[in-house]
Design a protein around this motif. Structure first.
Motif, PDB file in Angstrom:
ATOM      1  N   THR A  82      27.031  51.160  40.754  1.00  0.00           N
ATOM      2  CA  THR A  82      27.482  50.006  39.978  1.00  0.00           C
ATOM      3  C   THR A  82      27.695  48.780  40.852  1.00  0.00           C
ATOM      4  O   THR A  82      27.398  47.662  40.461  1.00  0.00           O
ATOM      5  CB  THR A  82      28.789  50.373  39.243  1.00  0.00           C
ATOM      6  N   LEU A  83      28.201  49.013  42.066  1.00  0.00           N
ATOM      7  CA  LEU A  83      28.425  47.885  42.972  1.00  0.00           C
ATOM      8  C   LEU A  83      27.133  47.459  43.667  1.00  0.00           C
ATOM      9  O   LEU A  83      27.137  46.601  44.538  1.00  0.00           O
ATOM     10  CB  LEU A  83      29.498  48.246  44.003  1.00  0.00           C
ATOM     11  N   ASP A 103      33.172  35.265  31.428  1.00  0.00           N
ATOM     12  CA  ASP A 103      31.821  35.794  31.163  1.00  0.00           C
ATOM     13  C   ASP A 103      31.576  37.076  31.955  1.00  0.00           C
ATOM     14  O   ASP A 103      30.993  38.031  31.450  1.00  0.00           O
ATOM     15  CB  ASP A 103      30.752  34.754  31.547  1.00  0.00           C
ATOM     16  N   PHE A 104      32.053  37.046  33.213  1.00  0.00           N
ATOM     17  CA  PHE A 104      31.866  38.221  34.074  1.00  0.00           C
ATOM     18  C   PHE A 104      32.606  39.433  33.508  1.00  0.00           C
ATOM     19  O   PHE A 104      32.020  40.498  33.323  1.00  0.00           O
ATOM     20  CB  PHE A 104      32.359  37.918  35.489  1.00  0.00           C
ATOM     21  N   ASN A 143      33.624  40.040  30.587  1.00  0.00           N
ATOM     22  CA  ASN A 143      33.190  40.437  29.262  1.00  0.00           C
ATOM     23  C   ASN A 143      31.769  41.000  29.257  1.00  0.00           C
ATOM     24  O   ASN A 143      31.335  41.577  28.273  1.00  0.00           O
ATOM     25  CB  ASN A 143      33.284  39.227  28.321  1.00  0.00           C
ATOM     26  N   SER A 144      31.048  40.813  30.366  1.00  0.00           N
ATOM     27  CA  SER A 144      29.654  41.283  30.419  1.00  0.00           C
ATOM     28  C   SER A 144      29.616  42.781  30.659  1.00  0.00           C
ATOM     29  O   SER A 144      30.579  43.361  31.174  1.00  0.00           O
ATOM     30  CB  SER A 144      28.920  40.570  31.550  1.00  0.00           C
ATOM     31  N   SER A 145      28.498  43.405  30.299  1.00  0.00           N
ATOM     32  CA  SER A 145      28.430  44.859  30.477  1.00  0.00           C
ATOM     33  C   SER A 145      28.480  45.222  31.963  1.00  0.00           C
ATOM     34  O   SER A 145      29.104  46.204  32.337  1.00  0.00           O
ATOM     35  CB  SER A 145      27.187  45.430  29.796  1.00  0.00           C
ATOM     36  N   ILE A 146      27.841  44.406  32.814  1.00  0.00           N
ATOM     37  CA  ILE A 146      27.902  44.715  34.249  1.00  0.00           C
ATOM     38  C   ILE A 146      29.312  44.460  34.784  1.00  0.00           C
ATOM     39  O   ILE A 146      29.846  45.252  35.556  1.00  0.00           O
ATOM     40  CB  ILE A 146      26.851  43.907  35.043  1.00  0.00           C
ATOM     41  N   GLY A 147      29.930  43.366  34.330  1.00  0.00           N
ATOM     42  CA  GLY A 147      31.291  43.051  34.767  1.00  0.00           C
ATOM     43  C   GLY A 147      32.268  44.165  34.429  1.00  0.00           C
ATOM     44  O   GLY A 147      33.118  44.528  35.248  1.00  0.00           O
ATOM     45  N   LYS A 148      32.120  44.725  33.243  1.00  0.00           N
ATOM     46  CA  LYS A 148      33.024  45.805  32.822  1.00  0.00           C
ATOM     47  C   LYS A 148      32.855  47.018  33.734  1.00  0.00           C
ATOM     48  O   LYS A 148      33.815  47.626  34.166  1.00  0.00           O
ATOM     49  CB  LYS A 148      32.738  46.202  31.365  1.00  0.00           C
ATOM     50  N   LYS A 149      31.588  47.351  34.023  1.00  0.00           N
ATOM     51  CA  LYS A 149      31.417  48.563  34.831  1.00  0.00           C
ATOM     52  C   LYS A 149      31.812  48.334  36.281  1.00  0.00           C
ATOM     53  O   LYS A 149      32.308  49.253  36.934  1.00  0.00           O
ATOM     54  CB  LYS A 149      30.020  49.173  34.677  1.00  0.00           C
ATOM     55  N   VAL A 150      31.642  47.101  36.765  1.00  0.00           N
ATOM     56  CA  VAL A 150      32.100  46.797  38.128  1.00  0.00           C
ATOM     57  C   VAL A 150      33.623  46.930  38.191  1.00  0.00           C
ATOM     58  O   VAL A 150      34.179  47.514  39.133  1.00  0.00           O
ATOM     59  CB  VAL A 150      31.636  45.379  38.551  1.00  0.00           C
TER      60      VAL A 150
END
Lengths: 249, 218
Positions: B177-178, B6-7, B9-16
């Protein structure tokens, strides 16, 4: 003053849209931009033609209903103002003004300049609330809230959900909106118990609605009529990382 | 492990993921630059350094790790960009910035492709000797012969300008992002990002210019 308006006309959600040009004669600088559109519509109705459909409600910048991209900028050229707060004094006589709806896959056009922003409502329904009914106002000192936290929460809560952030984002991302809602709860004691569940659910719904991914362009902050800052996006990133890696959710 | 999927694949996970890989790549840039500066110490010292690297038993593992970082940075970004492209099926007739975007952020995709093209050329020629007529085994001689060409030296300098632009947005963006955004530190991070971009890209760019002016091996 006289203006030329190039307006996006689209009969319905499935129809192909196009621009139509209208001349607006003898308007004055103190008129609001929407009053100029009203004038065009009165003339269209008198001529037996279909008026331009555009959303508006309060016309004083608090409801977040208007959704016009005016000369390439959501809500137009004024700083910290909605489209309905824009006046013709922002333009010169003889100007051509291009008017489009907010554009994003998650905001489908219903008609002309009217868009469906229920995607934002569904993000709120996913987690933008406090589940416990707190009853009437408690004794003021029973839960202490530091002034800086309450100020930051109020700044985030100023979001009127207009969707200009999505409209201005090169990626059509809704991060500024969602982060404002997440922040306004996460900063206050009443919102803290559900903070992990909330950010995970709202982020998931945001992705499901088909918004793009944030790439920190900060155009959202620049167009926001309520001056919501991108520090809220950083807070949402922290909330999300905390929820994913430290919580049991 | 569903949470990890989930992380990612999530938009925040991708940018992190992209941001973390980007920051680690910034670390690689610094070590690469430090190595490059040994060129100025002369042929013997630089070739000794190159030999030290090549004989290091950890090198293959480090190279695989570095390639993985690049691939993660590129593939996750391409996936996110593809989603972003889909997120606005009807584009605006007119778009005017209200001042959020910078030259760096605006040109991220273009500088990314420029850098990718550069990396492929750089590794294929100077590391593997493809499409070149190197007769020398020694790295110093290869570099000097290669950068004698005004086209190559010019392309290297152009790419470093692209690198500077890319870093001017990427460095500060990774911190945001972080979740690092604070009234005390964000202005410092922004200034450090610009300084890092100018210093790293500028110092890298000196090398092809210097090599070109040396006119190859004397």
């Amino acid at each position: 003053m006289n203006l030329t308006l190039r307006v996006w006309r689209q009969k319905g959600p499935k129809e192909k849209g196009h621009f139509e040009t209208y001349q607006v004669q003898d308007v004055t600088p103190e008129m609001s931009f929407f009053e100029a559109l009203d004038k065009v519509n009165e003339e269209l109705i008198t001529a037996g033609r279909e008026p331009i459909a555009f959303d508006h409600d309060c016309r004083e910048g608090i409801c977040g209903t208007c959704s016009l991209t005016i000369n390439g900028q959501p809500h137009g050229p004024d700083e910290a103002a909605t489209g309905c707060q824009l006046h013709l004094r922002a333009f010169k006589s003889g100007d051509t003004i291009t008017i489009e709806p907010f554009r994003a896959r998650a905001f489908p056009v219903i008609k002309d300049l009217v868009i469906d922003r229920s995607a934002l409502d569904r993000v709120m329904t996913a987690g933008g609330f406090v589940s416990v009914n707190t009853g009437s106002a408690a004794e003021a000192n029973s839960i202490l809230v530091p002034k800086d936290k309450s100020d930051a929460a109020m700044d985030a809560a100023a979001c009127i959900g207009c969707g200009a952030c999505v409209a201005a984002c090169p990626n059509a991302s809704a991060m500024l909106f969602v982060s404002a809602k997440v922040s306004h709860f996460a900063l206050l004691p009443q919102g803290k118990p559900e903070r992990d569940r909330r950010v995970l659910a709202m982020q998931k719904q945001m992705d499901l609605e088909g918004f793009g991914n944030c790439s920190n362009e900060s155009e959202c902050e620049a167009v926001c009529p309520k001056e919501i800052k991108v520090c809220n996006i950083a807070r949402m990133n922290r909330e999300f990382l905390r929820a994913i890696f430290w919580s049991k959710e | 492990m569903r949470w990890l999927f989930d992380f990612l694949n999530s938009s925040i996970g991708k940018k992190v993921t992209v941001g973390l890989a980007g920051l680690l790549l910034c670390g690689f840039l610094l070590t690469h630059l430090a190595g490059n500066l040994i060129l100025f110490a002369g042929q013997a010292k630089f070739n000794a350094y190159a030999e030290f690297l090549e004989k290091n038993p950890l090198l293959p593992a480090l190279e695989i790790g570095l390639a993985a970082l690049f691939l993660i940075h590129i593939i996750v970004t391409l996936y996110a960009r593809w989603q972003n492209w889909q997120a606005r099926p009807v584009s605006y007739e007119m778009t005017v910035s209200k001042g959020g975007r910078t030259w760096g952020s605006r040109t991220m995709t273009y500088t990314a492709f420029l850098l990718l093209g550069f990396i492929i050329l750089h590794v294929a020629t100077l590391k593997y000797g493809l499409a070149t007529s190197f007769t020398e085994d020694e790295v110093f001689q290869r570099v000097m012969t290669f950068l004698k060409s005004p086209w190559m030296a010019g392309f290297y300098v152009l790419t470093m300008a692209g690198l500077g632009l890319h870093l001017s947005h990427g460095f500060e963006s990774a911190f945001q992002t972080l979740g690092v955004n604070h009234p005390k530190y964000t202005p410092v991070i922004k200034a450090a990002g610009i300084l890092f971009a100018v210093a790293v890209a500028g110092t890298f760019a000196v090398i092809p210019l210097w090599a070109y002016w040396q006119g190859g091996l004397k």
